[in-house]
Design an enzyme around this catalytic site. Sequence first.
Site, PDB file in Angstrom:
ATOM      1  N   CYS A  41      74.731  47.493  28.969  1.00  0.00           N
ATOM      2  CA  CYS A  41      75.924  48.002  29.659  1.00  0.00           C
ATOM      3  C   CYS A  41      77.093  48.287  28.726  1.00  0.00           C
ATOM      4  CB  CYS A  41      76.377  47.000  30.727  1.00  0.00           C
ATOM      5  SG  CYS A  41      75.039  46.314  31.689  1.00  0.00           S
ATOM      6  N   HIS A  80      85.523  44.889  32.641  1.00  0.00           N
ATOM      7  CA  HIS A  80      84.114  45.202  32.918  1.00  0.00           C
ATOM      8  C   HIS A  80      83.902  45.156  34.431  1.00  0.00           C
ATOM      9  CE1 HIS A  80      79.977  45.788  31.816  1.00  0.00           C
ATOM     10  NE2 HIS A  80      79.590  44.692  32.473  1.00  0.00           N
ATOM     11  N   HIS A 125      78.412  51.058  38.821  1.00  0.00           N
ATOM     12  CA  HIS A 125      78.123  50.654  37.445  1.00  0.00           C
ATOM     13  C   HIS A 125      77.255  51.738  36.814  1.00  0.00           C
ATOM     14  CE1 HIS A 125      77.211  48.550  33.894  1.00  0.00           C
ATOM     15  NE2 HIS A 125      77.157  47.302  34.364  1.00  0.00           N
ATOM     16  N   SER A 168      97.109 112.356   0.914  1.00  0.00           N
ATOM     17  CA  SER A 168      98.239 112.717   0.064  1.00  0.00           C
ATOM     18  C   SER A 168      98.896 111.455  -0.508  1.00  0.00           C
ATOM     19  CB  SER A 168      99.234 113.561   0.856  1.00  0.00           C
ATOM     20  OG  SER A 168     100.240 114.054   0.009  1.00  0.00           O
TER      21      SER A 168
END
Length: 1013
Positions: free
Chosen positions: A181, A317, A357, A630
Site C-alpha cells: 500500500c 493513511h 483504498h 537588386s
Amino acid sequence: MNRTTLPENAIAIIGMSGRFPGARTIEEFWDNLQAGRESITFFSEEELRASGISPTLIAHPDYVPAKGTMDDIDLFDADFFGFTPKEAEITDPQQRIFLESCWNALENAGYDPYTFQDSIGVYAGSGGSTYLLVNIASRPDLLTAVNGFQLMIGNDKDFLATRVSYKLNLRGPSITIQTACSTSLVAVHLACESLLRGECDMALAGGVSISIPNQAGYLYQEGAFNSPDGHCRAFDSEGKGFVSGSGVGVVVLKRLEQAIEDGDHIYALLRGTAVNNDGALKVGYTAPSIEGQTQVISEALSIASVPPESIGYVEAHGTGTVLGDPIEISALTQAFHSEDEIRNYCAIGSVKTNVGHLGAAAGVTGLIKTVLSLTHKQIPPSLHFNQPNPQINFAQSPFYVNTTLKRWEQPAGPLRAGVSSLGIGGTNAHAILEEAPQDLPEAPDLDRPYHLLALSARTPEALERLSLNLATYCTGKSAAPLSSIAYTLHAGRHAFPYRRTIVCRDVQEAIQRLAPSSSQAAIAPAQNAYSRIVFLFPGGGAQYTHMARNLYQHEPFFRELVDLCSSLLAQSLQLDIRRILFPTTEQHDSATQQLMSSIIGQPALFIIEYALARLLMEWGIQPEALFGYSLGEYVAACLAGVLTLKEALALVGMRGKLIQQLPHGNMLAVALPEAEVYALVDAELSLAAVNGPSLCVLAGTPERIERLNKELSTRGVQTRLLHVSHAYHSSLLEPILQPFHDYVARLPLKSPSIPYLSSLTGRWITSEQATDPTYWTNHLRYTVRFPEAIQELFQQDGQVLFEVGPGNTLSILARQYQNAESAQQTILSTLRSPRQELLNDEEILLSALGKFWAGGGVIDWKAFYKGRTVRRTPLPTYPFDYQSYWVNYAAMVEDLRLPKEPAVAPIAPQSLLLQEDEEGDTRSQLEDDDLIRTICAVWQEVLGIPNIQPTNDFFSLGGNSVIATQLIARLRDLFPIELPLSVLFDASTVTALAGVIEDKLIESLETAPEERV
C-alpha cells in the site's frame, strides 16, 4: 522569495496526472473532494452478473457490492504509443493507463519527453495483474496463440517503469517499486533522493492499481480489512475497514532551484521525505507499528527542518480499521510532540473515505489531494466521521478530523502538510509538503502585441478536440496569461504531423480563432520537413517609413542589430538613420522624402532586411539558399560571408552616395513580355528588370519615361510609375560605374558560404563572380533577371521561401511561376507593405512563422523567448483516440471449450511438390498468391491488425523482436522448413518473406528427389 532564501534540498512538484473513482482528471478529483463527494459505486445484481460474479456469491448475506471503480479501463490509444492491436489487447490495463498518465503528467508540467535534453527518471509501482489471472489465464486459445514471454512483459510488475522509459524515450533511472500500500509514496521518496543526488534532472513518480473484474464487490469477514457496508469511516467509532478501489496517479518532480530557473509551474514543494520498515517488533507481519511510524514521521520532519507546529494538515493513511487508525494517530502524536503541547491545531483526513483504498496508488493519491489543498488553500472534508474511535484520544493530541470544507490559513509562514502511507509488510513512508513560493515574480504577458498559438496532434480529429479543449480552458477564470499559454504550447508539447496555428492579441481573440468556423483554424495536412529554406530579399523602392517598427519595439535581438547598423553608418551619413526609419509625427513627411533618396533609402532597406534575416536565423530558421533582388543581393552576399556587415554597409552607403550624385530618373513597370519591351529600348531607355512573363521595368530620364507612359496608355498597355528617385539598372548610371568598381576592388571579397542566386544572371553565383569587382559593377548597371532566378530555384520541390523585407512584391512575382511542376513551394511574407497600414508587422511575421511550423518547419522556441520572462502553465493534455482493447475472460465466452479450427491451417504436403517450368527451373507447385495469403493471415493473427497487405512492413506495423519470435514460430508450424528469426530483418515485408519461404521450400524438397513429379 529570492534564491538565497529558498529552502535547501526542496523538490518542486511541477506536474500531476491522475484518474480516480468518479474522476477522469485532477480537476474533477478536486471538485469531488471539495464537494465532500463519495465516489464508491454500489452495483446492481444485473451488473454483477454481467461481470461474471457467481449468483451464489452475490446472494451471500456478507457480500458487499461496492468498489471504487475507474471508467473505461478497456480504452487505449495503441497507435499513439506504438502498440500493435494484439500487443495492446494482452497488456495489463494498469501498464497501459499508467503509461498514458505519465504522458499526461509531463504535458501538464509543460515538457515534451522527446525533446527534453536532460534525463528523466521513473519510479513507480502497480498492483498485481488480475487481468492476467482472471482474463488472459482463463483463455486457453489465447495462451496457445500468444508467446509466453510477451504475456509476461505485458503483465508482470517488473516492466511498469521501464515500459514508460522505453515508450517515452526517458534516459534516467527507471525503477519499479513494490511495498504494497505504500508503494507510490515510496516511489516519490526515491525519486526525490535521485534528484538530490543528481541521478536525473526530472522524475516521474507514482503508482497504479486496477483490479479485475471492474464491477465486483467483496465478501466481508469480521476482523479483516474490508468494510462491512462499502464505506470507509476513517477514525470513526463505526470504522471497521475500507473498500478497495482502482486508480492511478503520477507527479513530476524537479529540484526547486532548477524549476524556478526553467519557469516551471510549481504546485507545491516536497520539503522532506522518509522511508523505513517496522521490522519484527510488532504483533504480526500485516500489523502496523507505532514505533516504526513515529520514527518515519520524525525523520521526515527532521529532513524538512520544519517544526511540527508549522504543519496545518496531515493526509493520513486512514484505512478506517479498528487497529490501524489508533496506532496511526498515536504515532503522529508522538512524532509531533513538543514542549508547548499545543492541542487540536492540525487537521487530519483520509482520501480513502472518498475513493476507497487504491492499493499501490494510495500514497500518490493522498499526495495529490494534499497538493491540491495547498494550491487552493482549502482543506476538504474527511467523510463518514461522527464519533472518534474510542481508542483515539484526539483531545490530548495535536489533531482533529476535518469534516467540512475549510479555508486553510496559517498564522505565520507558508502552509505545510504531511502525508503518510503505510504498507502491509511494514514499509512506511511520510512526506512533508509546503505550498509553492508565493513571492516569485508573476510571468507577465510578453511585450509582443501578438501571440502565436501552435497545436498539433496525430490525427485531424484529435487536433479538433485539442483546439476545442484549449478554447474551453481559455474561457475559465483561472486561465493563464496568453504568453504562458503560447510558451507552454511551444516548449512543452510534442510536434505531431497534423498542425494548426493561430495568431491573436488576447484570450478572447484566441477563443474566437480556435473555433472550428474560424478561417485561422484550418487543419494543416501532415507534411515532412521542407526540402530547403530560401530567403528572398526585395530591392530598392520597397522601403517606407516605420517599416518593421513593431519588431524594433518588441524584438530585442532585431533592435540590437538595427542599433548596431545605425551606429556603423552614423559617421558616413552624418545622422541617426533610426530617426528616418521611425520618425515622429512631425518628422514623418521629411523622413518619407529622405527615404526616397538613394543615399538614405538603400542603407535603410539593407538594415531592415539584414536584421530581419538574422532574427529568423536566431529563431532556428537557417536559410540554405538566398536570392536578392537588386539591392537585396547585397544582403544575401553579406549573410553568405562575401562581405562583412561593416563592409556591406559601407558598400551600400557608397552605392547610394554615387547614385545620389546623378540626375533624377524614373522607372516604369509595363505589362509586356520581354521581347516586345526590347523594341522600346533606345539610347534613353534601358530594360532595368524582367519580373515576369509579361511584366518588365524600363528606366530612363523623367521626360522619356513620361512620353513612354503616354504612348503605352494610348495602346491600352497597363503601366505603373515606380516611386524611385533614380533610373536604376540603366545607362544613366554609367558615369558612376568606374568609381564604384574602384571602391569594390579595395574590398576583401570572399567566396559565399551559402548558395545564392544572382539577380544579374539568374543563375547560382560562382566564387569568381562574387569576388569580382566587375560583376558587382555590371550588377549595378544591367538588367535584373528575376524569371531565370526563380525558375532555377523552383527546380527543387518542397521548399519554403521567406520574403525577408517589407511587402510581398517578390512573393507575388514568384507565384507566377508556381505551375503544376512547382506547386510544392510555400511562399511567405514577413512584413507588411506600405499599403497595409492597419496591419501589424508582428502579426504578419508570427503568421509566417505559424505557417512555416504547420508545414513541418522547426523553430528554436528557446531562442524565440530568449531574454523574456516566461512561465509554463498547466494546459489541457492530449485527447487520445481511444479504442477498446480487451480480452474477455472464459466465463463470458461460452464456446471456448469447443474445439476450434486454427486461424491459419498448415500447408498441405502435396502443395510443396516440385516441378520444372518451361525453362527447366525447379519450383514449388504452391501458388504465389496462396503463399502470400497464408503469410498475410499469420501476420494478421499475430499482430491483431486486419487487412494485411503484401507490401506491409512488419516493423512499420509495430512488430518487435518478441512478436517476431511468435511470428516465426507460427510460420515454422505451417511450413516444414528451418526459418531463423533474423530472416525478418532482411525480409520484413510479406512479399519478401514469401520469396524467402518459397526458396527454402524448394531447397528442402530438392534434397528428396523421390518427391518430384
